[in-house]
Design an enzyme around this catalytic site. Sequence first.
Site, short mmCIF file in Angstrom:
data_model
loop_
_atom_site.label_atom_id
_atom_site.label_comp_id
_atom_site.label_asym_id
_atom_site.label_seq_id
_atom_site.Cartn_x
_atom_site.Cartn_y
_atom_site.Cartn_z
CE LYS A 85 -77.56 -132.24 30.22
NZ LYS A 85 -76.99 -131.93 31.55
NE ARG A 126 -83.53 -131.59 32.73
CZ ARG A 126 -82.59 -130.86 32.13
NH1 ARG A 126 -82.49 -130.80 30.85
NH2 ARG A 126 -81.75 -130.22 32.88
NE ARG A 132 -73.27 -123.55 32.95
CZ ARG A 132 -74.17 -124.51 32.83
NH1 ARG A 132 -74.09 -125.39 31.83
NH2 ARG A 132 -75.14 -124.64 33.70
NE ARG A 164 -77.82 -122.45 32.71
CZ ARG A 164 -77.93 -123.72 32.32
NH1 ARG A 164 -77.32 -124.11 31.21
NH2 ARG A 164 -78.61 -124.58 33.02
NE ARG A 213 -79.44 -126.58 37.01
CZ ARG A 213 -78.29 -126.03 36.61
NH1 ARG A 213 -77.75 -125.03 37.28
NH2 ARG A 213 -77.69 -126.47 35.53
P1 AP5 Z 1 -71.92 -127.91 30.18
O1 AP5 Z 1 -71.48 -128.54 28.92
O2 AP5 Z 1 -72.50 -126.54 30.11
O3 AP5 Z 1 -72.85 -128.90 31.02
P2 AP5 Z 1 -74.34 -129.39 30.78
O4 AP5 Z 1 -74.36 -130.85 31.01
O5 AP5 Z 1 -74.85 -128.87 29.48
O6 AP5 Z 1 -75.03 -128.68 32.03
P3 AP5 Z 1 -76.36 -127.83 32.11
O7 AP5 Z 1 -76.26 -127.03 33.40
O8 AP5 Z 1 -76.65 -127.08 30.88
O9 AP5 Z 1 -77.40 -128.96 32.31
P4 AP5 Z 1 -78.78 -128.87 32.85
O10 AP5 Z 1 -79.29 -130.16 32.42
O11 AP5 Z 1 -78.92 -128.58 34.30
O12 AP5 Z 1 -79.38 -127.53 32.17
P5 AP5 Z 1 -80.32 -127.27 30.93
O13 AP5 Z 1 -79.89 -126.04 30.28
O14 AP5 Z 1 -80.47 -128.50 30.12
O15 AP5 Z 1 -70.63 -127.87 31.15
C1 AP5 Z 1 -70.69 -127.24 32.42
C2 AP5 Z 1 -69.37 -126.51 32.69
O16 AP5 Z 1 -68.32 -127.47 32.83
C3 AP5 Z 1 -68.91 -125.57 31.56
O17 AP5 Z 1 -68.32 -124.44 32.13
C4 AP5 Z 1 -67.86 -126.40 30.77
O18 AP5 Z 1 -66.87 -125.58 30.20
C5 AP5 Z 1 -67.29 -127.29 31.87
N1 AP5 Z 1 -66.92 -128.63 31.38
C6 AP5 Z 1 -67.59 -129.40 30.49
N2 AP5 Z 1 -66.99 -130.59 30.32
C7 AP5 Z 1 -65.89 -130.58 31.14
C8 AP5 Z 1 -64.86 -131.52 31.41
N3 AP5 Z 1 -64.83 -132.70 30.79
N4 AP5 Z 1 -63.89 -131.17 32.31
C9 AP5 Z 1 -63.93 -129.95 32.93
N5 AP5 Z 1 -64.88 -129.00 32.70
C10 AP5 Z 1 -65.86 -129.32 31.82
O19 AP5 Z 1 -81.72 -127.02 31.66
C11 AP5 Z 1 -81.93 -125.87 32.43
C12 AP5 Z 1 -83.34 -125.87 33.01
O20 AP5 Z 1 -84.28 -125.86 31.94
C13 AP5 Z 1 -83.72 -127.11 33.84
O21 AP5 Z 1 -83.32 -126.99 35.18
C14 AP5 Z 1 -85.23 -127.11 33.67
O22 AP5 Z 1 -85.85 -126.14 34.48
C15 AP5 Z 1 -85.42 -126.68 32.23
N6 AP5 Z 1 -85.41 -127.82 31.29
C16 AP5 Z 1 -84.53 -128.06 30.29
N7 AP5 Z 1 -84.83 -129.19 29.63
C17 AP5 Z 1 -85.93 -129.69 30.23
C18 AP5 Z 1 -86.72 -130.85 30.03
N8 AP5 Z 1 -86.41 -131.75 29.06
N9 AP5 Z 1 -87.78 -131.06 30.86
C19 AP5 Z 1 -88.11 -130.17 31.82
N10 AP5 Z 1 -87.42 -129.05 32.08
C20 AP5 Z 1 -86.32 -128.81 31.29
MG MG Z 2 -76.35 -127.52 28.91
#
Ligand code: AP5
Ligand code: MG
Length: 215
Positions: A13, A88, A127, A160, A171
Amino acid sequence: MKLVLLGPPGAGKGTQAVMLVERFGIPQISTGDMLRAAVKDQSPMGLKAKEYMNSGALVPDEVVVGIVRERLQQEDCQAGFILDGFPRTVPQADELKKALSELGKNLDSVISLEVDTDALVERLTGRRTCGACGKGFHLKFDPPGADGRCSVCGGELVHREDDQEATIRNRMDNYHQQTAPLEEYYRTENVLQPVDGMQEISVVQQQIVSVLQAD
Ligand code: AP5
Ligand code: MG
């Protein structure tokens, strides 16, 4: 263009959102990034969010709904936005609908990035993120500079805190229980557009763009 990027942890994402920002000139709204910034600043919201995030649990709906509501009212969101990691839960999706309708808007598209679980774990364990400018990398799929530092600003790369294997598993479980029902929610609203997230980063981007341009 008013867009949601939906998908499990590690689906890509954030990676895709940053590329879409450059292409379409609309802001990325990442609740994860906003919460991490609050944790770093030790703001009251950050102090509240920290424990949830480090255990892989979702932060309570009212906290994230509040920050997104406020963000959507800002000037740079008027021409569109890319929501990354929000909504979410079903209550968050309901609140988003309400907030947008108060602004006379509605979502154009919900892109659902589909990636196998094994690939997600490999993506998250490999990552790395620049601690200075925030640029994301992957040790294998999107490697940083040869010196192991950020290839954009030379900053130090960090792993992270929630990318440890046990937390990743929490997660994922939370995603299946609390977030996956949004696929059906948005299918019913006729805005869900699945994209195969197993392909190379640039190919996924092309597919998202072609799906959006076909609208
Ligand atoms: P990346 O693009 O970083 O993936 P992502 O989908 O953004 O993954 P996240 O871990 O950020 O998602 P998340 O939803 O768990 O975390 P968030 O920060 O939102 O890609 C991942 C890796 O893969 C990278 O190294 C990239 O280079 C590689 N990659 C990407 N595409 C690729 C491809 N096509 N092929 C190969 N490699 C690839 O949330 C974190 C925490 O915050 C949550 O757990 C929760 O506690 C809280 N939180 C956030 N939002 C909310 C909400 N709305 N409600 C409640 N709690 C929330
Ligand atoms: Mg992300």
